[in-house]
Scaffold this active site. Structure first.
Site, PDB file in Angstrom:
ATOM      1  N   HIS A  19      29.929 -37.009   5.705  1.00  0.00           N
ATOM      2  CA  HIS A  19      29.406 -35.664   5.453  1.00  0.00           C
ATOM      3  C   HIS A  19      27.916 -35.774   5.162  1.00  0.00           C
ATOM      4  O   HIS A  19      27.326 -36.854   5.266  1.00  0.00           O
ATOM      5  CB  HIS A  19      30.170 -34.968   4.326  1.00  0.00           C
ATOM      6  CG  HIS A  19      30.263 -35.760   3.058  1.00  0.00           C
ATOM      7  ND1 HIS A  19      29.151 -36.134   2.332  1.00  0.00           N
ATOM      8  CD2 HIS A  19      31.326 -36.272   2.400  1.00  0.00           C
ATOM      9  CE1 HIS A  19      29.539 -36.810   1.269  1.00  0.00           C
ATOM     10  NE2 HIS A  19      30.844 -36.937   1.306  1.00  0.00           N
ATOM     11  N   HIS A  22      26.726 -38.682   2.866  1.00  0.00           N
ATOM     12  CA  HIS A  22      26.642 -39.980   3.544  1.00  0.00           C
ATOM     13  C   HIS A  22      25.393 -40.021   4.419  1.00  0.00           C
ATOM     14  O   HIS A  22      24.670 -41.008   4.466  1.00  0.00           O
ATOM     15  CB  HIS A  22      27.852 -40.207   4.458  1.00  0.00           C
ATOM     16  CG  HIS A  22      29.173 -40.259   3.748  1.00  0.00           C
ATOM     17  ND1 HIS A  22      30.147 -39.334   3.974  1.00  0.00           N
ATOM     18  CD2 HIS A  22      29.664 -41.130   2.836  1.00  0.00           C
ATOM     19  CE1 HIS A  22      31.210 -39.627   3.228  1.00  0.00           C
ATOM     20  NE2 HIS A  22      30.944 -40.714   2.529  1.00  0.00           N
ATOM     21  N   CYS A 127      53.621 -44.318 -13.915  1.00  0.00           N
ATOM     22  CA  CYS A 127      54.521 -43.465 -13.141  1.00  0.00           C
ATOM     23  C   CYS A 127      55.112 -44.281 -12.007  1.00  0.00           C
ATOM     24  O   CYS A 127      54.375 -44.813 -11.177  1.00  0.00           O
ATOM     25  CB  CYS A 127      53.794 -42.245 -12.581  1.00  0.00           C
ATOM     26  SG  CYS A 127      54.831 -41.313 -11.414  1.00  0.00           S
ATOM     27  N   CYS A 130      54.340 -42.892  -8.463  1.00  0.00           N
ATOM     28  CA  CYS A 130      52.972 -43.110  -7.968  1.00  0.00           C
ATOM     29  C   CYS A 130      52.623 -44.583  -7.902  1.00  0.00           C
ATOM     30  O   CYS A 130      51.605 -44.951  -7.308  1.00  0.00           O
ATOM     31  CB  CYS A 130      51.952 -42.444  -8.881  1.00  0.00           C
ATOM     32  SG  CYS A 130      52.185 -40.691  -9.085  1.00  0.00           S
ATOM     33  N   CYS A 144      53.578 -36.808 -15.095  1.00  0.00           N
ATOM     34  CA  CYS A 144      52.772 -37.120 -13.926  1.00  0.00           C
ATOM     35  C   CYS A 144      52.548 -35.858 -13.104  1.00  0.00           C
ATOM     36  O   CYS A 144      53.511 -35.156 -12.783  1.00  0.00           O
ATOM     37  CB  CYS A 144      53.489 -38.178 -13.081  1.00  0.00           C
ATOM     38  SG  CYS A 144      52.882 -38.246 -11.391  1.00  0.00           S
ATOM     39  N   HIS A 147      54.547 -36.049  -9.674  1.00  0.00           N
ATOM     40  CA  HIS A 147      56.002 -36.145  -9.643  1.00  0.00           C
ATOM     41  C   HIS A 147      56.678 -35.312 -10.729  1.00  0.00           C
ATOM     42  O   HIS A 147      57.900 -35.229 -10.763  1.00  0.00           O
ATOM     43  CB  HIS A 147      56.434 -37.608  -9.764  1.00  0.00           C
ATOM     44  CG  HIS A 147      56.028 -38.431  -8.582  1.00  0.00           C
ATOM     45  ND1 HIS A 147      54.768 -38.965  -8.455  1.00  0.00           N
ATOM     46  CD2 HIS A 147      56.707 -38.767  -7.470  1.00  0.00           C
ATOM     47  CE1 HIS A 147      54.715 -39.625  -7.304  1.00  0.00           C
ATOM     48  NE2 HIS A 147      55.859 -39.514  -6.686  1.00  0.00           N
ATOM     49  N   LYS A 296      29.471 -26.497  -5.073  1.00  0.00           N
ATOM     50  CA  LYS A 296      29.774 -27.885  -4.848  1.00  0.00           C
ATOM     51  C   LYS A 296      30.383 -28.031  -3.462  1.00  0.00           C
ATOM     52  O   LYS A 296      31.152 -27.183  -3.029  1.00  0.00           O
ATOM     53  CB  LYS A 296      30.778 -28.355  -5.904  1.00  0.00           C
ATOM     54  CG  LYS A 296      30.765 -29.844  -6.128  1.00  0.00           C
ATOM     55  CD  LYS A 296      31.634 -30.204  -7.320  1.00  0.00           C
ATOM     56  CE  LYS A 296      31.706 -31.704  -7.463  1.00  0.00           C
ATOM     57  NZ  LYS A 296      32.481 -32.125  -8.627  1.00  0.00           N
ATOM     58  N   LYS A 299      36.090 -29.641   0.294  1.00  0.00           N
ATOM     59  CA  LYS A 299      36.923 -29.587   1.489  1.00  0.00           C
ATOM     60  C   LYS A 299      37.715 -28.295   1.528  1.00  0.00           C
ATOM     61  O   LYS A 299      37.794 -27.631   2.545  1.00  0.00           O
ATOM     62  CB  LYS A 299      37.908 -30.759   1.498  1.00  0.00           C
ATOM     63  CG  LYS A 299      37.456 -31.918   2.333  1.00  0.00           C
ATOM     64  CD  LYS A 299      38.616 -32.865   2.538  1.00  0.00           C
ATOM     65  CE  LYS A 299      38.168 -34.124   3.243  1.00  0.00           C
ATOM     66  NZ  LYS A 299      39.246 -35.062   3.445  1.00  0.00           N
TER      67      LYS A 299
END
Length: 641
Positions: A19, A22, A127, A130, A144, A147, A296, A299
RNA sequence: GGCGGUGUAGCUCAGUCGGUCAGAGCAUGCGGCUCAUAUCCGCAGUGUCCGGGGUUCAAGUCCCUGCACCGCCA
């Protein structure tokens, strides 16, 4: 002996496409490299990709790929992007390169033998789903977040690096080297962080939890984790310890990073180097963030700015110029289309482009396109303009090594503006009407050509493509790597009688009214929308890995306590139990007997405690959800291709 | 909660050692030129340098404090 210059970008983590952040880091590094080459330094410029770790394993599995396949693919996207931004890196390193892996192991061994790595148990909240530890703070209601289960207390043995041992030494080093971390704000930040006791750094993961990494040389049950792998790229790329490049370039090394990875570079890395007995880097250069329309970059909001889209729409050098001119190194800067267009039109099209154009047009008109001699002695006005060129060159030399790119560019533009003013003051068109002023006209046009030539060389680090174009039009066939600031960036280096060529506008003006004008991030709606999803292009092979089947819904029932989920039994030649998030729009009666499209090779998952072996495809239009189905019924189990 | 950053013209922002620092670009208005990409050049402005206090002969600049926004950490 020529001086050396070694500049690095971070190695980019391959869990996302490049992006603007970078691109900025890499362009800055490129400008530094090009500038030093222009100054006659022996220059080495390194960039690359960081490819180990659990996030990669996760991303690869989400993409249905093996880790190696996945990192190959994303790394290649970075590698392919940089040439399009005219990035002149000498090497592209990957942390999965064998040479890198060997060096990491060598350094780990060295640090271990020095007694700076110890083995210890760590107790924390883990967890199972995870396969990772959580801090109290990361948990939601003690559970978690992924989960929704309470983690268990678990002990794990790992290796630790005695970073705390070097804390005072590091503080002293930063104090005695004021430019070690710059700009100063980041130096202060690091010093204030170092006021608190520095904890030792966990540098390993047991292989049962993470195998995608570099095996510890002293314990093959473990891989090294993150920083001992990633940071070492800066020396492994040079062939540490005995590669000739290492001895040639390492003494001049500077790193370039964005502020998000300040701590690892300012604290972990120097202590690692110290422990391994490697001299420290000279400067850590830290820059800020690009904000998009004052928000900011995100995405999910679709505000990821993709550099290649901008390059395509506005041109490479315009994009490079904008980033360099608009951001004060170290501070955050705002990105928006209006500012970009304004910069292009005002600075590039009107000032530089037009100066070049009018100069060549007059050379064409008055001297048949041939560089005239200095026909008459220089006058005060001429001398003043020459002084501006010298001043701009000095400012470039002073500010670029200090990362003052915007200042260097401002100085060059003062010179460009002075040349535009000079034309106005001198009025070559009036000289042309007076046969007795022929010699004076020669001098004036020659001076203007000289200024354009010098400007071309001065902007070469920032805008290599433009520089080259200008020089070629001025009849100078030099390659960019053969340019030297002290030879080509000075007055009087043009050759009399050489033919110049007018050509098209260097920077066409951009008509703001033409693109659709919305209040915010306009002009690129497609780019913004696409980048919310994975915009990555995939091969047909990658698509074939997705097993889509037509299924017949045999049975459907609501899942107790869930507003969104239905449990379905779908016949795709075999019966599959699938949990679908469609209860808000569909009742079980609605869909029994319907044919649907099922993603059949999705990893099984449990939703609300119900196992799901696939995913029913649907499309969301605003608030309405529609299921996908074939236009006429087909045999259940048919593959979608 | 802790730490840090930022706050300057309508907009985007420069401003290094306390002393030509009240600045640039854009936008606006007026004038000039015709070589040039409807470009260029000149002139004209507008300011509580976030508020308050302090240090100093002198403060956007240093110190304290308040406010607003942003970031990082717990």
């Amino acid at each position: 002996m020529t001086q050396a210059f070694y500049i690095t970008t971070p190695i980019y983590y391959v869990n996302a496409e490049p992006h603007i952040g970078h691109a900025y880091t890499t362009v800055i590094a490129d400008v530094l490299a090009r500038f030093h080459r222009l100054m006659g330094f022996q220059t080495f410029f390194l960039t690359g990709t960081d490819e180990h770790g659990d996030k990669i394993v996760q991303a690869a599995s989400d993409a249905g790929l093996a880790p190696k396949e996945y990192v190959d693919r994303i790394s290649q996207i970075f590698r392919d992007t940089w040439p399009k931004l005219n990035i002149s890196n000498d090497q592209f390193i990957r942390t999965t390169d064998n040479a890198h892996i060997r060096v990491v192991q060598e350094i780990l061994k060295k640090v271990h033998e020095a007694g700076d790595i110890y083995f210890s148990t760590y107790r924390g909240l883990y967890c199972v789903g995870c396969e990772r530890f959580y801090t109290e703070r990361e948990l939601v209601d003690g559970k978690c977040p992924d989960h929704d289960k309470e983690p268990i207390e678990r002990e794990e043995a790992n290796y630790f690096f005695r970073m705390g041992k070097y804390q005072q030494w590091l503080i002293d080093h930063i104090h005695s080297h004021p430019d070690f971390i710059r700009p100063e704000r980041y130096r202060n930040e690091v010093l204030s962080f170092l006021k608190e006791p520095l904890e030792d750094l966990c540098i390993s993961r047991p292989k049962e939890r993470l195998s995608w990494g570099i095996t510890l040389p002293f314990d093959d049950r473990y891989v090294t984790y993150v920083w001992f792998d990633a940071l070492i790229n800066y020396v492994s790329a040079l062939g540490y310890p005995d590669g000739p490049k290492f001895s040639e370039y390492w003494p001049s090394v500077q790193h370039l990073i964005a502020k998000d990875i300040l701590k690892p570079h300012a604290i972990y890395w120097p202590t690692m180097l110290k422990s391994a007995g490697i001299p420290l880097y000279n400067h850590l250069n830290v820059h800020g963030y690009w904000r998009i329309d004052d928000g900011k970059m995100s995405k999910s909001k679709g505000t990821v700015v993709r550099p290649l889209d901008l390059v395509e729409e506005f041109g490479l050098d315009a994009f490079r110029y904008f980033m360099l001119r608009e951001m004060v190194f170290g501070l955050d800067a705002n990105f928006n289309m209006d500012a970009l267009v304004q910069r292009i039109n005002a600075d590039l099209a009107n000032d530089l482009g037009n100066l070049f154009s009018r100069t060549l047009a007059m050379t064409d008109k008055y001297f048949g396109g041939k560089v005239p001699p200095f026909g008459a002695p220089l006058e005060d006005l001429d001398q003043q303009l020459m002084a501006k060129v010298d001043e701009a060159r000095l400012q470039l030399m002073e500010n670029v090594p200090k990362l003052g790119f915007h200042k260097a560019l401002m100085a060059i533009w003062e010179c460009i503006n002075a040349a535009n003013k000079y034309i106005d003051q001198v009025g070559p068109w009036t000289l042309a009407k007076d046969a007795e002023k022929g010699a004076r006209l020669q001098t004036v046009i020659r001076i203007l050509l000289e200024v354009n030539k010098a400007v071309a060389v001065l902007v070469a680090p920032a805008m290599p493509e433009t520089a080259l174009k200008m020089l070629h039009r001025l009849g100078i066939p030099k390659a960019i790597e053969d340019l030297r600031l002290d030879v080509d960036g000075v007055w009087g280096s043009l050759q009399e009688g050489v033919t110049v060529s007018k050509g098209d506008a260097l920077f066409p003006r951009i008509d703001l009214k033409a693109p659709p004008k919305t209040a915010k991030t306009p002009a690129l709606p497609a780019q913004a929308r696409e980048s919310a999803d994975a915009p990555l292009q995939i091969s047909i092979d990658a698509f074939r890995q997705i097993d889509l089947r037509i299924g017949l819904v045999k049975h459907a029932e609501a899942i107790p306590k869930s507003k969104k989920l239905l449990k379905l039994i779908v016949d795709i030649g075999e019966e599959r139990q699938v949990v679908a998030g469609i209860a808000a729009s569909h009742t079980p009666q609605d869909i029994i007997g319907k044919q649907v499209v099922l993603l059949a090779n999705l990893q099984p998952a449990k939703l609300m405690g119900v196992e799901s072996h696939g995913m029913v495809l649907a499309v969301k239009d605003g608030d309405t959800l529609r299921l996908l189905s074939p236009e006429k019924p087909v045999t259940p189990g048919c593959r979608v291709s």
